[in-house]
Design a protein around this motif. Structure first.
Motif, PDB file in Angstrom:
ATOM      1  N   GLU A  32      52.030  34.134  10.047  1.00  0.00           N
ATOM      2  CA  GLU A  32      52.955  34.494  11.116  1.00  0.00           C
ATOM      3  C   GLU A  32      52.241  35.418  12.090  1.00  0.00           C
ATOM      4  O   GLU A  32      51.808  36.499  11.676  1.00  0.00           O
ATOM      5  CB  GLU A  32      54.181  35.203  10.551  1.00  0.00           C
TER       6      GLU A  32
ATOM      7  N   PRO B 183      58.367  27.316  17.353  1.00  0.00           N
ATOM      8  CA  PRO B 183      58.954  28.502  16.728  1.00  0.00           C
ATOM      9  C   PRO B 183      60.310  28.189  16.107  1.00  0.00           C
ATOM     10  O   PRO B 183      61.053  27.340  16.598  1.00  0.00           O
ATOM     11  CB  PRO B 183      59.094  29.481  17.899  1.00  0.00           C
ATOM     12  N   GLY B 184      60.619  28.885  15.029  1.00  0.00           N
ATOM     13  CA  GLY B 184      61.906  28.681  14.381  1.00  0.00           C
ATOM     14  C   GLY B 184      61.958  29.377  13.026  1.00  0.00           C
ATOM     15  O   GLY B 184      61.074  30.171  12.680  1.00  0.00           O
ATOM     16  N   THR B 185      62.994  29.070  12.272  1.00  0.00           N
ATOM     17  CA  THR B 185      63.264  29.753  11.012  1.00  0.00           C
ATOM     18  C   THR B 185      63.252  28.768   9.857  1.00  0.00           C
ATOM     19  O   THR B 185      63.842  27.680   9.941  1.00  0.00           O
ATOM     20  CB  THR B 185      64.632  30.463  11.075  1.00  0.00           C
ATOM     21  N   TRP B 186      62.620  29.185   8.757  1.00  0.00           N
ATOM     22  CA  TRP B 186      62.498  28.360   7.558  1.00  0.00           C
ATOM     23  C   TRP B 186      63.345  28.941   6.434  1.00  0.00           C
ATOM     24  O   TRP B 186      63.467  30.155   6.306  1.00  0.00           O
ATOM     25  CB  TRP B 186      61.041  28.290   7.112  1.00  0.00           C
TER      26      TRP B 186
ATOM     27  N   GLY C 138      66.584  33.411   5.975  1.00  0.00           N
ATOM     28  CA  GLY C 138      65.642  32.692   6.825  1.00  0.00           C
ATOM     29  C   GLY C 138      64.410  33.525   7.135  1.00  0.00           C
ATOM     30  O   GLY C 138      64.493  34.745   7.280  1.00  0.00           O
ATOM     31  N   ASP C 139      63.254  32.871   7.211  1.00  0.00           N
ATOM     32  CA  ASP C 139      62.006  33.529   7.601  1.00  0.00           C
ATOM     33  C   ASP C 139      61.553  32.932   8.929  1.00  0.00           C
ATOM     34  O   ASP C 139      61.186  31.747   9.000  1.00  0.00           O
ATOM     35  CB  ASP C 139      60.934  33.324   6.520  1.00  0.00           C
ATOM     36  N   HIS C 140      61.602  33.751   9.983  1.00  0.00           N
ATOM     37  CA  HIS C 140      61.251  33.272  11.320  1.00  0.00           C
ATOM     38  C   HIS C 140      59.739  33.270  11.498  1.00  0.00           C
ATOM     39  O   HIS C 140      59.055  34.239  11.147  1.00  0.00           O
ATOM     40  CB  HIS C 140      61.892  34.146  12.397  1.00  0.00           C
TER      41      HIS C 140
ATOM     42  N   TYR D 288      70.355  24.044  10.497  1.00  0.00           N
ATOM     43  CA  TYR D 288      69.117  23.689   9.816  1.00  0.00           C
ATOM     44  C   TYR D 288      69.074  22.190   9.537  1.00  0.00           C
ATOM     45  O   TYR D 288      70.111  21.550   9.336  1.00  0.00           O
ATOM     46  CB  TYR D 288      69.016  24.423   8.482  1.00  0.00           C
TER      47      TYR D 288
ATOM     48  N   VAL E 261      64.095  27.368  17.291  1.00  0.00           N
ATOM     49  CA  VAL E 261      64.684  28.344  18.199  1.00  0.00           C
ATOM     50  C   VAL E 261      65.635  27.627  19.160  1.00  0.00           C
ATOM     51  O   VAL E 261      65.293  26.599  19.745  1.00  0.00           O
ATOM     52  CB  VAL E 261      63.578  29.087  18.982  1.00  0.00           C
TER      53      VAL E 261
END
Length: 275
Positions: A167, A234-237, A254-256, A211, A206
């Motif tokens: 990251e 970019p986004g969240t997992w 979530g992990d961005h 999800y 983003v």
């Protein structure tokens, strides 16, 4: 043998309504003359229990009878038979009758059941499908207990963690997403790794509102999860487990991950000019 915890209950706001003018059922009388309907336990959703916190579950039901009865009318999950049952709840609080039709003896009730995973009677074997019974007591220690034909799922809670790295990451490069799936152990009152479960890796770009599943992974013997994907933006997992008959569903936080433009290097050497 029925568990003694079943009737550790409190009745809220006084006794249930007694329909006057009707003969009381004599002691030892056979069951009958009572009907339970419109039964809902936890809104039809599974009852998911962790390792420490008491879980409160709301139930609603209708009872129809023209017989006189004592305070305390209940519905509850059970296993076995209506004559020889196990139950799991540790306390119950019930409302008074909400009269629907006095002449026909129709009442609606609210009820709250409490499940304590730390109770000595609660063990891992209690997870799974239970049936639902309705019970009413009459003067003279007789009672009516009916199966109301509604299954209830009681599940061990699950938890998930997530970590996505590096990251930030350059667009098109590989991201490693790891995590761990654990499940409540009611025997030891701890969360332990849950092995061999298929878990979905999900991504929310983003600007998106939801999800979507990218791929799945199977948890290791310790519950660990690990997979790799390409960074598309970019986004969240997060990880999501959808549960089964004995284990609840859960999602990790979530992990961005931010992305950076990929730097392209020229294939031609830089020419130095002398003056």
């Amino acid at each position: 043998m029925a568990r003694t915890t079943m009737w550790k209950a409190v009745v809220a706001a006084g006794a249930a309504l007694v329909f006057t003018g009707m003969a009381a059922v004599p002691a030892g009388a056979a069951e009958g003359g009572v009907a339970f309907s419109r039964v809902s336990v936890n809104g039809g959703k599974p009852i998911v229990i962790g390792v420490k916190d008491v879980v409160e579950v709301h139930a609603t039901f209708r009872m129809t009878t023209t017989l006189r009865y004592d305070s305390g009318v209940w519905v509850f999950p059970y296993r076995g038979t209506t004559e020889n049952m196990d139950t799991m709840q540790n306390a119950m609080i019930g409302s008074d009758c909400k009269v629907v039709d006095r002449a026909k003896g129709i009442c609606d009730f609210d009820e709250w059941l409490y499940f304590d995973p730390r109770h000595i009677d609660v063990g891992n074997e209690d997870a799974g499908t239970w049936r639902t019974a309705g019970r009413v007591s009459f003067p003279g220690d007789s009672q009516d207990v009916d199966d109301v034909n509604i299954p209830v799922q009681i599940q061990r809670a699950t938890r998930l963690t997530v970590n996505a790295s590096p990251e930030p990451v350059a667009t098109g490069k590989t991201i490693t997403v790891s995590g761990r799936l654990t499940r409540a152990n009611w025997d030891t009152h701890t969360y332990q790794g849950y092995a061999g479960r298929t878990v979905s890796l999900q991504f929310k770009p983003v600007g998106a509102s939801s999800y979507k599943t990218v791929r799945t992974a199977v948890s290791s013997t310790t519950g660990s999860l690990r997979t790799t994907v390409k960074a598309t933006g970019p986004g969240t997992w997060r990880w999501t487990y959808y549960g089964n008959s004995t284990s609840g569903a859960s999602s990790s936080g979530g992990d961005h991950v931010a992305t950076q433009p990929r730097v392209l290097h020229s294939a031609f050497p830089r020419v130095m000019h002398s003056m």
